[in-house]
Design a protein around this motif. Sequence first.
Motif, mmCIF file in Angstrom:
data_model
loop_
_atom_site.group_PDB
_atom_site.id
_atom_site.type_symbol
_atom_site.label_atom_id
_atom_site.label_comp_id
_atom_site.label_asym_id
_atom_site.label_seq_id
_atom_site.Cartn_x
_atom_site.Cartn_y
_atom_site.Cartn_z
ATOM 1 N N THR A 7 0.832 -1.211 0.000
ATOM 2 C CA THR A 7 0.000 0.000 0.000
ATOM 3 C C THR A 7 0.861 1.254 0.000
ATOM 4 O OG1 THR A 7 -1.736 -1.192 1.205
ATOM 5 C CG2 THR A 7 -1.831 1.213 1.236
ATOM 6 N N VAL A 8 1.943 1.252 0.784
ATOM 7 C CA VAL A 8 2.841 2.417 0.849
ATOM 8 C C VAL A 8 3.502 2.638 -0.500
ATOM 9 C CG1 VAL A 8 4.964 3.301 1.904
ATOM 10 C CG2 VAL A 8 3.212 2.241 3.329
ATOM 11 N N ASN A 9 3.937 1.576 -1.136
ATOM 12 C CA ASN A 9 4.532 1.712 -2.472
ATOM 13 C C ASN A 9 3.539 2.325 -3.446
ATOM 14 O OD1 ASN A 9 7.220 0.763 -2.224
ATOM 15 N ND2 ASN A 9 6.499 -1.360 -2.137
ATOM 16 N N GLY A 10 2.318 2.003 -3.301
ATOM 17 C CA GLY A 10 1.299 2.584 -4.162
ATOM 18 C C GLY A 10 1.142 4.074 -3.936
ATOM 19 N N GLU A 11 1.194 4.508 -2.651
ATOM 20 C CA GLU A 11 1.055 5.930 -2.330
ATOM 21 C C GLU A 11 2.245 6.717 -2.869
ATOM 22 O OE1 GLU A 11 -1.364 7.689 -0.891
ATOM 23 O OE2 GLU A 11 -2.632 5.900 -0.951
ATOM 24 N N ILE A 12 3.453 6.142 -2.757
ATOM 25 C CA ILE A 12 4.653 6.837 -3.276
ATOM 26 C C ILE A 12 4.518 7.047 -4.781
ATOM 27 C CG2 ILE A 12 7.134 6.564 -3.690
ATOM 28 C CD1 ILE A 12 7.314 5.148 -0.959
ATOM 29 N N GLY A 13 4.083 6.027 -5.481
ATOM 30 C CA GLY A 13 3.895 6.164 -6.922
ATOM 31 C C GLY A 13 2.868 7.225 -7.262
ATOM 32 N N ARG A 14 1.818 7.331 -6.454
ATOM 33 C CA ARG A 14 0.785 8.344 -6.727
ATOM 34 C C ARG A 14 1.353 9.751 -6.547
ATOM 35 N NH1 ARG A 14 -3.044 11.132 -3.945
ATOM 36 N NH2 ARG A 14 -2.372 10.281 -1.944
ATOM 37 N N MET A 15 2.191 9.967 -5.482
ATOM 38 C CA MET A 15 2.791 11.281 -5.266
ATOM 39 C C MET A 15 3.739 11.654 -6.412
ATOM 40 S SD MET A 15 1.668 12.698 -2.469
ATOM 41 C CE MET A 15 0.061 12.036 -2.920
ATOM 42 N N GLU A 16 4.485 10.670 -6.876
ATOM 43 C CA GLU A 16 5.412 10.947 -7.977
ATOM 44 C C GLU A 16 4.635 11.338 -9.236
ATOM 45 O OE1 GLU A 16 7.663 7.386 -8.177
ATOM 46 O OE2 GLU A 16 9.109 7.988 -6.616
ATOM 47 N N ARG A 17 3.519 10.723 -9.473
ATOM 48 C CA ARG A 17 2.702 11.092 -10.637
ATOM 49 C C ARG A 17 2.115 12.494 -10.459
ATOM 50 N NH1 ARG A 17 1.102 5.731 -9.952
ATOM 51 N NH2 ARG A 17 -0.829 6.384 -8.930
ATOM 52 N N LEU A 18 1.890 12.895 -9.206
ATOM 53 C CA LEU A 18 1.350 14.234 -8.937
ATOM 54 C C LEU A 18 2.378 15.312 -9.293
ATOM 55 C CD1 LEU A 18 -0.875 16.079 -7.770
ATOM 56 C CD2 LEU A 18 0.118 15.687 -5.507
ATOM 57 N N ILE A 19 3.618 15.059 -8.885
ATOM 58 C CA ILE A 19 4.680 16.036 -9.199
ATOM 59 C C ILE A 19 4.812 16.170 -10.706
ATOM 60 C CG2 ILE A 19 7.175 16.421 -9.052
ATOM 61 C CD1 ILE A 19 7.099 15.093 -6.290
ATOM 62 N N THR A 20 4.759 15.020 -11.392
ATOM 63 C CA THR A 20 4.912 15.063 -12.852
ATOM 64 C C THR A 20 3.783 15.853 -13.510
ATOM 65 O OG1 THR A 20 5.979 12.896 -12.769
ATOM 66 C CG2 THR A 20 5.160 13.617 -14.907
ATOM 67 N N SER A 21 2.604 15.857 -12.909
ATOM 68 C CA SER A 21 1.446 16.504 -13.532
ATOM 69 C C SER A 21 1.404 18.011 -13.315
ATOM 70 C CB SER A 21 0.161 15.880 -12.975
ATOM 71 O OG SER A 21 0.028 16.137 -11.595
ATOM 72 N N VAL A 22 2.296 18.568 -12.435
ATOM 73 C CA VAL A 22 2.261 20.019 -12.175
ATOM 74 C C VAL A 22 2.493 20.784 -13.463
ATOM 75 C CG1 VAL A 22 3.442 21.906 -11.004
ATOM 76 C CG2 VAL A 22 2.873 19.825 -9.755
ATOM 77 N N GLY A 23 3.512 20.404 -14.190
ATOM 78 C CA GLY A 23 3.832 21.109 -15.432
ATOM 79 C C GLY A 23 2.793 20.895 -16.520
ATOM 80 N N GLN A 29 6.796 16.345 -2.382
ATOM 81 C CA GLN A 29 8.097 15.744 -2.089
ATOM 82 C C GLN A 29 8.215 15.390 -0.611
ATOM 83 O OE1 GLN A 29 10.750 18.702 -3.605
ATOM 84 N NE2 GLN A 29 10.568 18.028 -5.779
ATOM 85 N N VAL A 30 7.661 16.252 0.263
ATOM 86 C CA VAL A 30 7.689 15.955 1.707
ATOM 87 C C VAL A 30 6.922 14.673 1.991
ATOM 88 C CG1 VAL A 30 6.909 16.771 3.966
ATOM 89 C CG2 VAL A 30 8.002 18.349 2.401
ATOM 90 N N GLU A 31 5.775 14.510 1.320
ATOM 91 C CA GLU A 31 4.945 13.313 1.528
ATOM 92 C C GLU A 31 5.678 12.059 1.057
ATOM 93 O OE1 GLU A 31 1.618 11.279 2.872
ATOM 94 O OE2 GLU A 31 2.124 13.430 3.094
ATOM 95 N N ILE A 32 6.402 12.189 -0.038
ATOM 96 C CA ILE A 32 7.137 11.030 -0.552
ATOM 97 C C ILE A 32 8.219 10.596 0.435
ATOM 98 C CG2 ILE A 32 8.780 10.334 -2.350
ATOM 99 C CD1 ILE A 32 7.108 11.928 -4.330
ATOM 100 N N ARG A 33 8.963 11.576 1.011
ATOM 101 C CA ARG A 33 10.007 11.222 1.981
ATOM 102 C C ARG A 33 9.397 10.518 3.186
ATOM 103 N NH1 ARG A 33 12.081 16.275 0.302
ATOM 104 N NH2 ARG A 33 11.070 17.329 2.071
#
Length: 639
Positions: free
Chosen positions: A319-335, A380-384
């Motif tokens: 489940t945690v691995n899934g949340e990390i992947g979701r945050m990374e996709r969020l950062i990518t979507s900012v631009g 990024q804070v959430e990912i750490r």
Amino acid sequence: MTHDTSVEHGLRISKVRLIRDGGEFDEFEFASGMLNILHGVRNSSKSTTLRVIDYCLGDRDNAAKALGVAVADAYVAVTTELRIDGQPYELSRSWGYGRMGKVSINGEDLSAVDFSDWILATLGWPNISIPLGLNPSTAAELTPLSFRNTLRHIHRNEESWISFAHKEQEFVRRAVISQLLGFARPRATEAHSQFVLAQAKRRLDAAQAVDREVQQSTVQAVTAICENMDLPLVRSTSQVADARSEVEAALDAVRHRQQELTDQVRITNSGSAESETPAGYDPSLTALYSQVTRELRQATDEVAALEQLHEEHVRSASTVNGEIGRMERLITSVGIFEALPVRLCPACEQNIDPARDHADTACYVCYQDVDDDKRQRRAQVEIRSLKSELEDLDDVVSRTLADLAAVRAVQEDLQAKQAGLAAQLNADRAAQLAPFVAALEELAGQVARLEHKLTAFPAIEAIFQRRDQARETLDSAQRAVSELDSDTAAPVVNGPKPTDRCSVFADRMNRFLGEFRGDPWVDRDVSIRDSDLTFYVGTRPWDQALGAEAKVLFFLAYSYAALFLEHDLDDECAFPGLLLLDNPYQQGIDENVVRRVLHILAQAARDTGTQVISTQALTPPADPKTIRVIPMPRVYAAP
């Protein structure tokens, strides 16, 4: 012998009516004590009128077959008014829907099938059943002697001038003549007794055959069962009961010995027959085995708990691995989403123009400064944080796997220890029970063999029961035959004997034929053998002694004698009182001979008070006192 003819007996036809669809009808009246001649050219319904009478007297055929298609098409119903022993009746037949198989008697419907019973009872004639064949002993069944059988002897149609009745079977002819002459009841009673006796003898033969087969098969089957099951040979149900008692007693003795030996084993190992400790068990080993079993159960529960805990930790890490992947996709979507314009104010819901003046570094909606780092920092804070949590979970999973491996090792050790204790217990028990095992096994085998023997007795009893039933059926059949054989009393004949009745009837025929002796009749008399009611002319049967013309005269004499049955004999006769003669000009017989015959019949009808109805196309004889001529008014097209 003479009788009073003032009282009318038998049948008399009063009127015949043919009814059309519109209610119009053709009607013909007939007189009693006379010869009624239906006179007309060809196809003027002379014979049809006689067939109407016949149809109203219970013919089961449809109207088209009984009366002809032309009559069935031209009319819708027919009626015959008649008298039976002086009582008037109206018989009606209609071929409308649902009416074909019914006869209306004075307005009340009766099926044509039941008409015979009604008219036989009304006439007082015997209503009997006769064997279906000449020999009652070989007949397969009984058949009723119906009114229609006798009617064929008094209604002489164009097909029955050279035989008693067209296509009549010999056994029916004999029964009809015995009925006319007044000894049908005793003859039927005698024939019925012979039929019943023959049926009983056939049942006896069948029962004897079955009994022989059953007796033989019973001995073979019971012998085979007894030999295969090592049982004493039995020959009756009582012997079966004795053998069963012996086997049951032996089984009880073996079971008692088995129980004694079991008690002895228990005493040997525990010191007391009342001890509840199983024979052959070491208490110390049992206690140790119980302790190991408890520990093994506890280790098994721990393994199950650790396996479940490991699965939960692995699921959490996933489940945690899934949340990390979701945050990374969020950062990518900012631009990606920064180029999407806002068209509607989220506060006032008014339209916003993306092209209105605003600073390049500010939001064109709220005019605040916008920095890309601020939009990505929180993700990024959430990912750490999530990666730190994932490291902790990986550490817990590692420790859980180590604990699980240790507990599984303990479980395997306890399982091995439990197996060893169980083997030791079994070895000790086998060593302690060894002196008794052979005896117990032998006793168990004896019990099984004896119980197997007991299963054979129901089958043997069923075989003997079938044998006893076959013998009972045989005895019953033998008693029935004996009773019927002993009941040999001859049936009582009222009035003259059959021989005398046949002689009287033959004499009346000879009186008639004497008028024509030499031409066309032969110079020999008629006689009747009472045993089989064969008519003889001289020494030869009538059908062998006579030619065609003489046969016609023979049956005219037969009809003539039937008019005198009541006068010559007694009330036992089935006296018809009626003759229906359809065109007696048959087989080339001379016209003048027929005219003389008609005069004789007319005088006989007057003397006896009977009725004769005849048809002819030639000029009828003239005698208004004894002959009534009925002209036919219509001529129908030839079919």
